[in-house]
Design a protein around this motif. Structure first.
Motif, PDB file in Angstrom:
ATOM      1  N   ALA A  27       0.952  -1.348   0.187  1.00  0.00           N
ATOM      2  CA  ALA A  27      -0.354   0.093   0.334  1.00  0.00           C
ATOM      3  C   ALA A  27       0.891   1.189  -0.098  1.00  0.00           C
ATOM      4  CB  ALA A  27      -0.939  -0.206   1.534  1.00  0.00           C
ATOM      5  N   SER A  28       0.563   2.438  -0.423  1.00  0.00           N
ATOM      6  CA  SER A  28       1.365   3.743  -0.068  1.00  0.00           C
ATOM      7  C   SER A  28       1.357   4.539   0.975  1.00  0.00           C
ATOM      8  CB  SER A  28       0.075   5.057  -1.007  1.00  0.00           C
ATOM      9  OG  SER A  28      -0.880   5.100  -0.486  1.00  0.00           O
ATOM     10  N   LYS A  29       2.308   4.883   1.488  1.00  0.00           N
ATOM     11  CA  LYS A  29       2.662   5.484   2.934  1.00  0.00           C
ATOM     12  C   LYS A  29       1.404   6.014   3.743  1.00  0.00           C
ATOM     13  CE  LYS A  29       6.313   6.674   5.556  1.00  0.00           C
ATOM     14  NZ  LYS A  29       6.572   7.891   6.536  1.00  0.00           N
ATOM     15  N   PRO A  30       0.993   6.981   3.032  1.00  0.00           N
ATOM     16  CA  PRO A  30      -0.660   7.843   4.174  1.00  0.00           C
ATOM     17  C   PRO A  30      -1.895   6.482   4.577  1.00  0.00           C
ATOM     18  CG  PRO A  30      -0.145   8.310   1.885  1.00  0.00           C
ATOM     19  CD  PRO A  30       0.692   7.464   1.552  1.00  0.00           C
ATOM     20  N   VAL A  31      -2.061   5.513   3.541  1.00  0.00           N
ATOM     21  CA  VAL A  31      -2.670   4.227   4.020  1.00  0.00           C
ATOM     22  C   VAL A  31      -2.356   3.526   4.763  1.00  0.00           C
ATOM     23  CG1 VAL A  31      -4.026   3.034   2.832  1.00  0.00           C
ATOM     24  CG2 VAL A  31      -4.190   4.806   1.706  1.00  0.00           C
ATOM     25  N   ARG A  32      -0.977   3.387   4.900  1.00  0.00           N
ATOM     26  CA  ARG A  32      -0.569   2.560   5.668  1.00  0.00           C
ATOM     27  C   ARG A  32      -0.442   3.072   6.758  1.00  0.00           C
ATOM     28  NH1 ARG A  32       4.777   1.290   2.785  1.00  0.00           N
ATOM     29  NH2 ARG A  32       5.666   3.165   3.480  1.00  0.00           N
ATOM     30  N   THR A  33      -0.015   3.874   7.383  1.00  0.00           N
ATOM     31  CA  THR A  33      -0.221   5.303   8.341  1.00  0.00           C
ATOM     32  C   THR A  33      -1.001   5.326   9.090  1.00  0.00           C
ATOM     33  OG1 THR A  33       1.309   6.236   7.489  1.00  0.00           O
ATOM     34  CG2 THR A  33       1.487   6.794   9.201  1.00  0.00           C
ATOM     35  N   LEU A  34      -2.115   5.597   8.159  1.00  0.00           N
ATOM     36  CA  LEU A  34      -3.651   5.687   8.986  1.00  0.00           C
ATOM     37  C   LEU A  34      -3.905   4.006   9.408  1.00  0.00           C
ATOM     38  CD1 LEU A  34      -6.220   7.155   9.176  1.00  0.00           C
ATOM     39  CD2 LEU A  34      -7.071   6.340   7.201  1.00  0.00           C
ATOM     40  N   THR A  35      -3.897   2.956   8.456  1.00  0.00           N
ATOM     41  CA  THR A  35      -4.969   1.930   9.185  1.00  0.00           C
ATOM     42  C   THR A  35      -3.875   1.732  10.084  1.00  0.00           C
ATOM     43  OG1 THR A  35      -4.833   1.739   6.239  1.00  0.00           O
ATOM     44  CG2 THR A  35      -5.390  -0.510   7.749  1.00  0.00           C
ATOM     45  N   GLY A  36      -2.441   1.309  10.066  1.00  0.00           N
ATOM     46  CA  GLY A  36      -1.627   0.952  11.351  1.00  0.00           C
ATOM     47  C   GLY A  36      -2.165   2.020  13.009  1.00  0.00           C
ATOM     48  N   GLY A  37      -2.447   2.984  11.903  1.00  0.00           N
ATOM     49  CA  GLY A  37      -2.502   4.072  13.064  1.00  0.00           C
ATOM     50  C   GLY A  37      -3.715   3.262  14.786  1.00  0.00           C
ATOM     51  N   ILE A  38      -5.115   3.391  13.285  1.00  0.00           N
ATOM     52  CA  ILE A  38      -6.301   2.618  13.593  1.00  0.00           C
ATOM     53  C   ILE A  38      -6.585   1.611  14.558  1.00  0.00           C
ATOM     54  CG2 ILE A  38      -8.702   2.705  13.423  1.00  0.00           C
ATOM     55  CD1 ILE A  38      -8.315   4.778  11.302  1.00  0.00           C
ATOM     56  N   VAL A  39      -5.674   0.406  13.727  1.00  0.00           N
ATOM     57  CA  VAL A  39      -5.766  -0.712  14.722  1.00  0.00           C
ATOM     58  C   VAL A  39      -4.471  -0.986  15.963  1.00  0.00           C
ATOM     59  CG1 VAL A  39      -4.901  -2.780  13.365  1.00  0.00           C
ATOM     60  CG2 VAL A  39      -5.903  -1.793  12.453  1.00  0.00           C
ATOM     61  N   VAL A  40      -3.377   0.218  16.123  1.00  0.00           N
ATOM     62  CA  VAL A  40      -3.495   0.025  17.118  1.00  0.00           C
ATOM     63  C   VAL A  40      -3.488   0.910  18.350  1.00  0.00           C
ATOM     64  CG1 VAL A  40      -0.932   1.199  17.991  1.00  0.00           C
ATOM     65  CG2 VAL A  40      -0.976  -0.290  15.862  1.00  0.00           C
ATOM     66  N   THR A  41      -4.181   1.882  17.571  1.00  0.00           N
ATOM     67  CA  THR A  41      -5.107   2.841  18.859  1.00  0.00           C
ATOM     68  C   THR A  41      -6.323   1.330  19.507  1.00  0.00           C
ATOM     69  OG1 THR A  41      -4.791   4.410  17.359  1.00  0.00           O
ATOM     70  CG2 THR A  41      -6.461   4.391  19.116  1.00  0.00           C
ATOM     71  N   ALA A  42      -6.853   0.813  18.721  1.00  0.00           N
ATOM     72  CA  ALA A  42      -7.768  -0.084  19.444  1.00  0.00           C
ATOM     73  C   ALA A  42      -6.823  -1.133  20.226  1.00  0.00           C
ATOM     74  CB  ALA A  42      -8.624  -1.258  18.128  1.00  0.00           C
ATOM     75  N   TRP A  43      -5.961  -1.547  20.233  1.00  0.00           N
ATOM     76  CA  TRP A  43      -5.315  -1.897  20.792  1.00  0.00           C
ATOM     77  C   TRP A  43      -4.941  -2.095  22.176  1.00  0.00           C
ATOM     78  CZ3 TRP A  43       0.532  -2.646  20.598  1.00  0.00           C
ATOM     79  CH2 TRP A  43       1.316  -4.485  21.858  1.00  0.00           C
ATOM     80  N   VAL A  44      -4.581  -0.755  22.216  1.00  0.00           N
ATOM     81  CA  VAL A  44      -3.960   0.082  23.328  1.00  0.00           C
ATOM     82  C   VAL A  44      -4.425   0.971  24.712  1.00  0.00           C
ATOM     83  CG1 VAL A  44      -2.093   2.692  23.826  1.00  0.00           C
ATOM     84  CG2 VAL A  44      -1.654   0.977  21.712  1.00  0.00           C
ATOM     85  N   LEU A  45      -5.762   1.015  23.435  1.00  0.00           N
ATOM     86  CA  LEU A  45      -7.492   1.245  24.879  1.00  0.00           C
ATOM     87  C   LEU A  45      -7.262   0.439  26.130  1.00  0.00           C
ATOM     88  CD1 LEU A  45     -10.092   2.305  22.270  1.00  0.00           C
ATOM     89  CD2 LEU A  45      -8.751   4.107  24.374  1.00  0.00           C
ATOM     90  N   PRO A  46      -7.365   1.080  27.041  1.00  0.00           N
ATOM     91  CA  PRO A  46      -7.791   0.164  27.537  1.00  0.00           C
ATOM     92  C   PRO A  46      -8.906  -1.056  27.383  1.00  0.00           C
ATOM     93  CG  PRO A  46      -7.778   2.907  28.740  1.00  0.00           C
ATOM     94  CD  PRO A  46      -8.015   2.586  27.311  1.00  0.00           C
ATOM     95  N   GLU A  47      -9.295  -2.001  28.274  1.00  0.00           N
ATOM     96  CA  GLU A  47     -10.046  -3.162  27.931  1.00  0.00           C
ATOM     97  C   GLU A  47     -10.943  -2.951  28.269  1.00  0.00           C
ATOM     98  OE1 GLU A  47      -9.144  -6.206  31.063  1.00  0.00           O
ATOM     99  OE2 GLU A  47      -9.887  -7.554  29.337  1.00  0.00           O
ATOM    100  N   VAL A  48     -11.943  -2.257  29.693  1.00  0.00           N
ATOM    101  CA  VAL A  48     -13.136  -1.759  29.450  1.00  0.00           C
ATOM    102  C   VAL A  48     -13.735  -0.985  28.484  1.00  0.00           C
ATOM    103  CG1 VAL A  48     -14.721  -0.456  31.433  1.00  0.00           C
ATOM    104  CG2 VAL A  48     -12.765  -2.446  32.199  1.00  0.00           C
ATOM    105  N   VAL A  49     -12.032   0.311  28.387  1.00  0.00           N
ATOM    106  CA  VAL A  49     -12.880   1.158  27.168  1.00  0.00           C
ATOM    107  C   VAL A  49     -13.156  -0.193  26.023  1.00  0.00           C
ATOM    108  CG1 VAL A  49     -12.442   3.540  25.904  1.00  0.00           C
ATOM    109  CG2 VAL A  49     -11.821   3.310  28.268  1.00  0.00           C
ATOM    110  N   ALA A  50     -12.541  -0.681  25.284  1.00  0.00           N
ATOM    111  CA  ALA A  50     -12.611  -1.482  24.731  1.00  0.00           C
ATOM    112  C   ALA A  50     -14.346  -1.674  24.505  1.00  0.00           C
ATOM    113  CB  ALA A  50     -11.984  -2.224  24.108  1.00  0.00           C
TER     114      ALA A  50
END
Lengths: 287, 275
Positions: free
Chosen positions: A97-120
């Motif tokens: 993929a192109s870099k902006p799409v890569r960064t955007l998708t990676g950022g969103i997916v990782v945010t879901a991972w970093v969120l506290p369990e209860v918030v998720a």
């Protein structure tokens, strides 16, 4: 002289070892003990030794067998199939993929991972509720809506776990794919191997150790999920999303049978320990 | 060839954007609802933006006390974890011993045990030794549960600091303790930051441990107190729940970004999953 030097050198290990022995090894040993007693939460001066009664009871208890089955479904769906496959797919797509799409998708997916369990848990509760986003989208597409948390609770919590845990696999596989030399893929491409064949015959065999360790860690992680399911369904409706950790909690506290709950915990711990041993063998690190 | 590559890139972009959108929906709900005066469970653009939800929850009862409790609990446990892990990693990384390998294998084994499973016996044990409902007891358990992974990571980072630098200090008469504090730890600053942030983030988000070990409501950290939005308050104020979630999640996201930037994407996983 040598022995004394050895002791002085080992001294810094003491605080960590003491903490681990007291608060980790201790409870595990205590777990192995009370699993064989009829310890209850209240109204009992002494617990007595009951041998394997708790375990025999578990294997005759439909609610326990239900929890084992649901744990299996939850683990296979969300960790083996969901997180693992989606993580690999994302990592592979990101290489093209192109870099902006890569960064955007990676950022969103990782945010879901970093969120506290209860918030998720709350976010996905809102997503799957009858008045929630998923049904709003289905309406908009003129598809039939469902009361997801009621009709398919185990599926909903499995999806939640995929949402929350995929980032880990994605990161592991991104690192693994980066280590494959470009010449090998290019050579295969020149020889006319298509994308799927390259994936199947070259990429997957080359990253098989990463796949092994990732599957192990995902499974162990998923076996111990509590907060996410607790927030979304409390194990319900009835016990249709009650995996082993929630069953253990219910027996120990709502039914105040600590001994029985601990026997279940011990079984979970043993399954986890078996997976850990396999994981260590897969890793075969030069420690 | 070039055209094939472009179209493949477009296909990959489209697929990724689709997944990103699916992953973003629940996140969009929390952000949009937190400023929506009439928030419900659906993702939608608010009619008007308000800070009322934040105003309503920024009280000692709802927000400040739980966050302070989280900070004390996770800060204390992180400090303990990092200090013990740094000390423990030093002999493992610096001196050869026959016991290193079995010790590290045990640590790695403990790293992957499902800690959830032992919470019931830990509760029973804590009741017996009078540590139940105490912040210090919870801190000690938190630190112990995080220690195996912290030691493992710390040892790997410490291995990256060359021994020669320390040997010079030793000839000048520095003790091991001095060289650890003055030379090794400063040189492994990024590694230390990773262990610290990772431990803190793991505990900040942990629900089950404080849920089991603490009983008094005003000792509860945010991971547990967030449940109060449901239950006996009657109607759930989703906007306020979303606003609280935003405030509670922001610190860990910022910390992650801080560390991930410095060390690249798969940062803390290096040691554990290198296969």
């Amino acid at each position: 002289m040598n022995a004394r030097r050895g002791i002085t050198r080992a001294l810094p290990l003491t605080p960590a070892v003491v903490l681990i022995l007291l608060f980790l090894a201790g409870p595990i040993a205590y777990c192995a003990y009370i699993a064989f007693t009829d310890l209850q939460l209240t109204g009992q001066a002494h617990a007595s030794f009951v041998g394997f009664a708790n375990f025999r009871r578990a294997f005759r208890d439909d609610a326990f067998l239900n929890a084992v089955w649901l744990t299996l479904v939850f683990t296979v769906l969300s960790s083996l199939v969901g997180q693992n496959t989606l993580g690999l797919a994302l990592a592979a797509l990101m290489k093209r993929a192109s870099k902006p799409v890569r960064t955007l998708t990676g950022g969103i997916v990782v945010t879901a991972w970093v969120l506290p369990e209860v918030v998720a848990g709350f976010l996905l509760y809102a997503f799957f509720r009858r008045e929630g986003t998923l049904n709003a989208i289905l309406d908009w597409l003129h598809l039939p809506r469902q009361n997801w948390l009621f009709t398919l609770p185990i599926l909903a919590v499995s999806f939640a776990n995929v949402w929350r845990g995929t980032a880990f696999s994605m990161l592991v596989y991104s690192a693994a794919l980066d280590e494959i030399p470009a010449e090998i893929t290019e050579a295969a491409e020149v020889d006319g191997a298509g994308g799927w064949r390259r994936m199947w015959h070259i990429t997957l065999p080359m990253i098989r150790r990463s796949i092994g360790t990732n599957l192990m860690l995902n499974t162990l992680q998923t076996l111990s999920v509590f907060g996410l399911i607790w927030v979304m369904t409390r194990g319900g409706p009835g016990n249709r999303s009650q995996t082993l950790p929630l069953f253990m909690y219910e027996q120990a506290f709502q039914n105040s049978m600590i001994g029985y709950g601990t026997a279940v915990a011990l079984l979970l711990l043993i399954v986890g320990a078996l997976f850990s041993v396999v994981y260590l063998r897969l890793l075969r690190t030069e420690v | 060839m070039a055209r094939a590559r472009t179209s493949r890139r477009l296909a990959a972009d489209a697929a990724l954007l689709l997944v990103a959108a699916a992953f973003a929906l629940p996140l969009a709900w929390v952000v949009l609802s937190s400023v929506d005066p009439h928030a419900d469970l659906r993702v939608r653009i608010p009619d008007g933006v308000t800070l009322g939800n934040f105003d309503a929850i920024l009280t000692p009862d709802i927000t400040y006390t739980p966050l302070l409790n989280s900070l004390i609990l996770c800060g204390g446990a992180t400090a303990l974890t990092v200090a013990c892990a740094a000390l423990a990693a030093y002999p493992l990384s610096r001196f050869r011993s026959r016991l290193n390998r079995p010790f590290l294998l045990t640590i790695l084994f403990a790293t992957s045990l499902p800690i959830t499973a032992i919470m019931v016996p830990v509760y029973a044990l804590f009741v017996r030794v009078n540590l139940i409902d105490t912040v210090q007891g919870t801190i000690l358990f938190f630190a112990a549960s995080q220690l195996p992974f912290a030691i493992w990571l710390m040892k790997n980072f410490m291995d990256g600091v060359p021994k020669e630098l320390e040997e010079a200090a030793w000839t000048d008469g520095a003790s091991s303790a001095q060289s650890l504090v003055r030379i090794v730890l400063p040189l492994m600053g990024p590694g230390l930051a990773v262990v610290t942030v990772f431990s803190f983030v793991m505990m900040w988000g942990n629900f089950f441990v404080p849920f089991m070990l603490l009983l008094t409501p005003d000792q509860m950290p945010a991971s547990v107190s967030i449940n109060d939005f449901f239950g006996n308050r009657g109607m759930v104020a989703y906007g306020q729940l979303a606003a609280f979630s935003v405030i509670y999640s922001t610190p860990v996201i910022l910390l992650y970004v801080l560390v991930a930037r410095r060390l690249g994407g798969g940062f803390a996983l290096g040691g554990a999953v290198k296969g």
